[in-house]
Write an enzyme that holds these catalytic residues in place. Structure first.
Site, PDB file in Angstrom:
ATOM      1  N   GLU A 330       0.889  -1.163   0.122  1.00 30.66           N
ATOM      2  CA  GLU A 330      -0.218   0.255  -0.170  1.00 30.66           C
ATOM      3  C   GLU A 330       1.147   1.353   0.201  1.00 30.66           C
ATOM      4  O   GLU A 330       1.670   1.225   1.147  1.00 30.66           O
ATOM      5  CB  GLU A 330      -1.189   0.137   1.339  1.00 30.66           C
ATOM      6  CG  GLU A 330      -0.021  -0.314   2.126  1.00 30.66           C
ATOM      7  CD  GLU A 330      -1.198  -0.327   3.887  1.00 30.66           C
ATOM      8  OE1 GLU A 330      -2.432   0.285   3.885  1.00 30.66           O
ATOM      9  OE2 GLU A 330      -1.149  -1.360   4.333  1.00 30.66           O
ATOM     10  N   CYS A 331       0.474   2.071  -1.072  1.00 28.75           N
ATOM     11  CA  CYS A 331       1.087   3.274  -1.010  1.00 28.75           C
ATOM     12  C   CYS A 331       2.776   3.464  -0.750  1.00 28.75           C
ATOM     13  O   CYS A 331       3.345   2.827  -1.717  1.00 28.75           O
ATOM     14  CB  CYS A 331       0.802   4.461   0.089  1.00 28.75           C
ATOM     15  SG  CYS A 331       1.104   5.919   0.200  1.00 28.75           S
ATOM     16  N   GLY A 332       3.381   3.676   0.063  1.00 26.73           N
ATOM     17  CA  GLY A 332       4.735   3.530  -0.035  1.00 26.73           C
ATOM     18  C   GLY A 332       5.468   1.956  -0.868  1.00 26.73           C
ATOM     19  O   GLY A 332       6.579   1.897  -1.172  1.00 26.73           O
ATOM     20  N   ILE A 335       4.907   1.785  -4.588  1.00 25.35           N
ATOM     21  CA  ILE A 335       6.332   2.593  -4.460  1.00 25.35           C
ATOM     22  C   ILE A 335       7.955   2.235  -4.678  1.00 25.35           C
ATOM     23  O   ILE A 335       8.087   1.682  -5.870  1.00 25.35           O
ATOM     24  CB  ILE A 335       6.736   3.994  -4.376  1.00 25.35           C
ATOM     25  CG1 ILE A 335       5.107   4.720  -4.303  1.00 25.35           C
ATOM     26  CG2 ILE A 335       7.784   4.207  -4.905  1.00 25.35           C
ATOM     27  CD1 ILE A 335       5.359   6.160  -3.190  1.00 25.35           C
ATOM     28  N   GLY A 428      -1.017  -1.002  -4.955  1.00 27.42           N
ATOM     29  CA  GLY A 428      -1.697   0.298  -5.194  1.00 27.42           C
ATOM     30  C   GLY A 428      -1.578   1.613  -4.272  1.00 27.42           C
ATOM     31  O   GLY A 428      -0.626   1.005  -3.306  1.00 27.42           O
TER      32      GLY A 428
END
Length: 454
Positions: A330-332, A335, A428
């Site tokens: 999730e998020c970081g 990435i 995501g």
């Protein structure tokens, strides 16, 4: 059950962000700890960093009370139940997110800190700057509320305090305390809120607590008594044993300086369903933990540790080769899974490589706010047509955001596709909250059970 009359609970809120709520909250936690009280701490909204500060000062976990994920009309009673399940001390202090009435944009006070105070049945102390005292009354007229007392911040050393009392009384408000202006009572902001807490926070909070203790009217705190008849269900995970799999699965959970954004409730839910949580560091460890059944890459600040993450080749390879187990990011964490990801200066670095694309820095918040997500097909975490509430908060974007699910803003003003979900991957920008969405873990267990039976 009815809580004992000596239990106290209140919220610390403000008219806007940046009014000093977090510092005042930390000061109050510290003051009552000095008085021998055990304090249960909470934060409204999807905040990660403020809860870290709470935990540093209190020495105990801080719970997110999110009025969107557990909206009273959507999950009746769950917000209140979550509050009481985690109320283990003499006193509960809740820090409100943003302004008292700030919630879903354009929909009044929906999902605001005010909604949390009303749902639980507690009053709020309003923190205001000295230049706001003439506008407090008008501000509070906008909506119904539970505010009777005010703490005034940034008061000039030579200011006549009686003037403050008089001006507040015109709005039927009582001065609970005040803090003289001190440039040292300041915590640097960063693009996603406050910096993560350093060692200097203890010195700042101790000094602030000394000053605030001199001005607080402690008799007013006696009015924050909780005497609420609340039937608190003892939570039992649905069909938790699922073929006697309790403690059968080890979940490698990323947690270090780069990946530190997770809800304490998420860990609790996973453990309630029998997962053994094994924390690891993509920054410092060379390989994944052994004998794991799944990987969870939480949010954080990977863009601040690009050199360390991209040069830890053995960890990158270890995750990239984990193709037979679920990887949730999730998020970081999302990435980090890209082939390449940028730092805050736009320089590109190597990532894990499981997401075919590049994560890059933008100049403004991207798709910011509360959302509802609906799955278009089955995956390791969601099944077709299942919905969860989530939020996005990031300055980064991706050349491959995914099309597995459809996201709709809470106020229905915007929508977009999101999340890469294929084979063993679920990744995501949306942050995942598990309390109230336990079916996500049931789906994960079913996936693991099917895989083990193949």
């Amino acid at each position: 059950m009815i809580l004992p009359k000596d239990k106290k609970a209140f919220m610390v809120s403000a008219m806007k962000s940046g009014s000093g709520k977090t510092l005042i909250t930390l000061g109050l936690i510290n003051i009552f700890k000095r008085k021998g009280k055990t304090v249960s701490i909470y934060k409204t909204g999807p905040d990660y960093i403020d809860t870290m500060y709470h935990e540093k000062i209190a020495g105990s976990p801080s719970t997110n009370l999110d009025p969107f994920f557990l909206e009273p009309e959507y999950r009746p009673g769950e917000l209140k139940n979550l509050f009481f399940r985690n109320f283990t001390g003499d006193m509960a202090i809740i820090e409100g997110a943003m302004g008292l009435f700030d919630g879903v944009y354009g929909e009044g006070k929906r999902c605001s800190a005010c909604i949390v105070s009303e749902e639980i049945g507690i009053d709020a102390i309003l923190v205001v700057d000295i230049d706001e005292i003439d506008t407090v009354g008008e501000y509070l007229k906008k909506f119904s509320h539970r505010v009777k007392t005010v703490i005034v911040n940034k008061v000039p050393i030579d200011y006549d305090i009686s003037v403050i009392r008089e001006r507040l009384s015109e709005s039927d408000l009582t001065l609970m305390g005040f803090l003289y202006y001190n440039e040292n009572y300041h915590m640097e902001s960063r693009h996603l809120g406050l910096n993560e807490p350093g060692k200097d926070i203890f010195k700042i909070v101790d000094k602030l607590s000394d000053e605030l203790s001199k001005t607080l009217d402690f008799k007013l705190f006696e009015k924050f008594t909780l005497n609420i008849d609340c039937n608190i269900p003892s939570y039992k995970a649905k069909d938790v044993t699922l073929n006697n799999i309790m403690s059968k699965y080890r979940l490698a959970f990323a947690f270090d300086e780069a990946f530190s954004f997770t809800y304490n409730e998420n860990i609790k839910v996973l453990e309630e369903y029998g997962f053994e949580i094994v924390k690891f560091s993509p920054l410092h460890d060379k390989n994944l933990p052994k004998n794991i059944s799944a990987i969870w890459l939480s949010g954080g600040y990977p863009e601040l540790y690009t050199n360390e993450l991209s040069s830890n080749f053995s960890m990158l390879e270890s995750i990239a080769k984990a193709k037979d187990i679920p990887i949730i990011a999730e998020c970081g964490g999302f990435i980090y899974l890209h082939k390449n990801f940028e730092d805050n200066n736009g320089e590109s670095f190597r990532g894990v490589g499981l997401i075919d694309g590049k994560a890059f820095k933008t100049k403004k918040l991207v798709r910011f706010g509360y959302i509802e997500i609906e799955a278009k097909s089955d995956s390791v975490l969601m099944k077709k047509n299942q919905k969860i509430r989530s939020h996005e908060f990031h300055y980064f974007d991706s050349t491959n955001n995914g099309e597995y699910a459809h996201a709709l803003k809470a106020n229905k003003s915007k929508e977009w596709d999101c999340i890469n979900a294929y084979k063993n991957i679920f990744a995501g920008f949306p942050h995942i909250y598990l309390r109230g969405y336990e079916f996500l873990i049931e789906n994960l267990i079913e996936y693991l059970e099917r895989k083990s039976n193949v």
